[in-house]
Scaffold this active site. Structure first.
Site, PDB file in Angstrom:
ATOM      1  CG  ASP A   1     -10.470  -2.705  -6.884  1.00  0.00           C
ATOM      2  OD1 ASP A   1     -11.564  -3.210  -7.165  1.00  0.00           O
ATOM      3  OD2 ASP A   1     -10.000  -2.732  -5.727  1.00  0.00           O
TER       4      ASP A   1
ATOM      5  CD  GLU B   1      -5.405  -2.896  -6.696  1.00  0.00           C
ATOM      6  OE1 GLU B   1      -6.558  -3.117  -6.308  1.00  0.00           O
ATOM      7  OE2 GLU B   1      -4.435  -3.617  -6.375  1.00  0.00           O
TER       8      GLU B   1
ATOM      9  CE  LYS C   1      -4.113  -1.986   0.458  1.00  0.00           C
ATOM     10  NZ  LYS C   1      -5.229  -1.781  -0.484  1.00  0.00           N
TER      11      LYS C   1
ATOM     12  CE  LYS D   1     -10.524  -5.844  -4.560  1.00  0.00           C
ATOM     13  NZ  LYS D   1     -10.365  -4.633  -3.736  1.00  0.00           N
TER      14      LYS D   1
ATOM     15  CG  ASP E   1      -4.296  -0.801  -3.805  1.00  0.00           C
ATOM     16  OD1 ASP E   1      -4.679   0.203  -4.437  1.00  0.00           O
ATOM     17  OD2 ASP E   1      -5.081  -1.558  -3.197  1.00  0.00           O
TER      18      ASP E   1
END
Length: 378
Positions: free
Chosen positions: A240, A214, A164, A264, A189
């Protein structure tokens, strides 16, 4: 016709092994909504992946509880249905709330797998028996501690590391990790922490051979802006939460907004919607990763089954239960083998057993619905 005889929603609280930090949040406890449907003589479980705060997505544990208990579950048990599609069409009168709806839709897939006497992975067309394990390491400000956590993850067998990042906490930690672990598969991300004005910082990350970057840009950034940024980066942008529908994915691919997608089912409104985007991405040559939402073992079972589809070429957010939870709620647990792989359940249905004693230990509240009496307890 099929009839759901009972729908039970559980709100449980699972302590995390260690606090999990992103650019916008930190969690030491995972609030989880579990759904149990009893359809005819079959019992199936699913999970709503909503988080406690609306910093990743507009749905939260509290909003999902409200929408499920006051709207979706009463409609779900109200009348018999012929197919999953028919029942989901009934629920469409409730606008939005894909995470809440996905809990119902995914449970129906598990029911179909039981009825067909196959595993969930077989039902969706997956052929792989094992999937590579990937781990997410939250933001760690202390460099030594970050390197220790990455080293431990690699020692434990994880095939891919996701870090992250946020403005001011990006190039330095990534460069340290890459220098110490030059061969590890690495991606980052940002959870939408940057703006196009931060482009230079993102370009500096090109040096570190990342699988993907991401969701770098702030919420609401137009996909055409993403396309402009992608043209100036060597590292593939992975989208995402910017992709909510099949139409979003079609447009993003058309304009060149990304070269990878993180899918997801719990955020996309269910497995059917995920498969639509999955097929599109495979046709257009877009790399795919199966993401995670700090799910319990129930949600993890769905993730592993779907990640076994051949098109998921980037190791996903698929970790052992013990990586995040002090005590998970399913048996057998998901573990890594000697090659850093997780076995895909091959048993009929979801492939894991929910241990209700553990649910009772973690239980915060519950609500039950039947066709005759509606909501009967909470």
């Amino acid at each position: 016709m099929k009839q759901i005889h009972r729908a039970t929603l559980y709100h449980i609280r699972l302590p995390l092994v260690q606090a999990f930090r992103t650019s916008v949040d930190a969690y030491s406890m995972r609030d989880v909504l579990l759904l149990r449907l009893e359809v005819e003589d079959v019992e199936v479980w699913s999970e709503c992946v909503a988080l406690p705060t609306p910093t990743y997505w507009y749905e939260t544990v509290l909003t999902a509880w409200y929408v499920l208990t006051d709207h979706l579950l009463p409609l779900t048990v109200q009348e018999p249905f012929e197919t999953r599609e028919e029942l989901m069409a009934r629920l469409a009168r409730v606008r939005g709330h894909p995470m809440a709806k996905a809990a119902i839709e995914m449970a129906l897939w598990a029911y179909e797998a039981v009825e067909a006497r196959v595993s969930l992975a077989q039902l969706v067309g997956a052929t792989r028996t094992h999937v590579p394990a990937g781990v997410v390491i939250g933001m760690v400000r202390e460099p030594k501690l970050l390197l220790q956590r990455v080293e431990k993850a690699i020692e434990d067998g994880y095939r891919r590391i996701k870090l992250k990042i946020a403005p001011g906490h990006d190039v330095e930690p990534v460069s340290m990790v890459r220098k110490m672990f030059p061969d590890v598969a690495l991606l980052v991300d940002a959870n939408q922490a940057y703006t196009p004005e931060n482009l230079y910082a993102l370009q500096l990350l090109d040096e570190y051979d990342l699988l993907a970057l991401e969701e770098p840009l702030s919420s609401g950034t137009p996909l055409r802006v993403y396309a402009d940024v992608q043209r100036q980066l060597h590292t593939p942008i992975m989208l995402d939460e910017s992709i909510a529908t099949l139409a979003d994915a079609e447009y993003a691919i058309e304009v060149g907004a990304c070269r990878a997608l993180n899918l997801k089912p719990g955020r996309l409104g269910g497995i059917a919607n995920l498969l639509d985007i999955y097929r599109l991405a495979c046709e257009r040559g877009i790399a795919l990763m199966h993401g995670g939402m700090l799910e319990s073992g129930v949600g993890r079972a769905y993730n592993v089954a779907l990640a076994a589809l051949e098109g998921f070429t980037i190791p996903g957010d698929l970790a052992a239960n013990s990586r995040y939870f002090r005590e998970d709620i399913v048996d057998p647990p998901f573990t890594l083998d000697a090659n850093g792989m997780i076995q895909v359940p091959s048993e009929i249905g979801l492939g894991v057993m929910v241990v209700e004693e553990r649910i009772q230990r973690a239980l915060f509240r519950t609500a039950m619905f039947t066709p005759k009496d509606g909501r009967v307890s909470s």
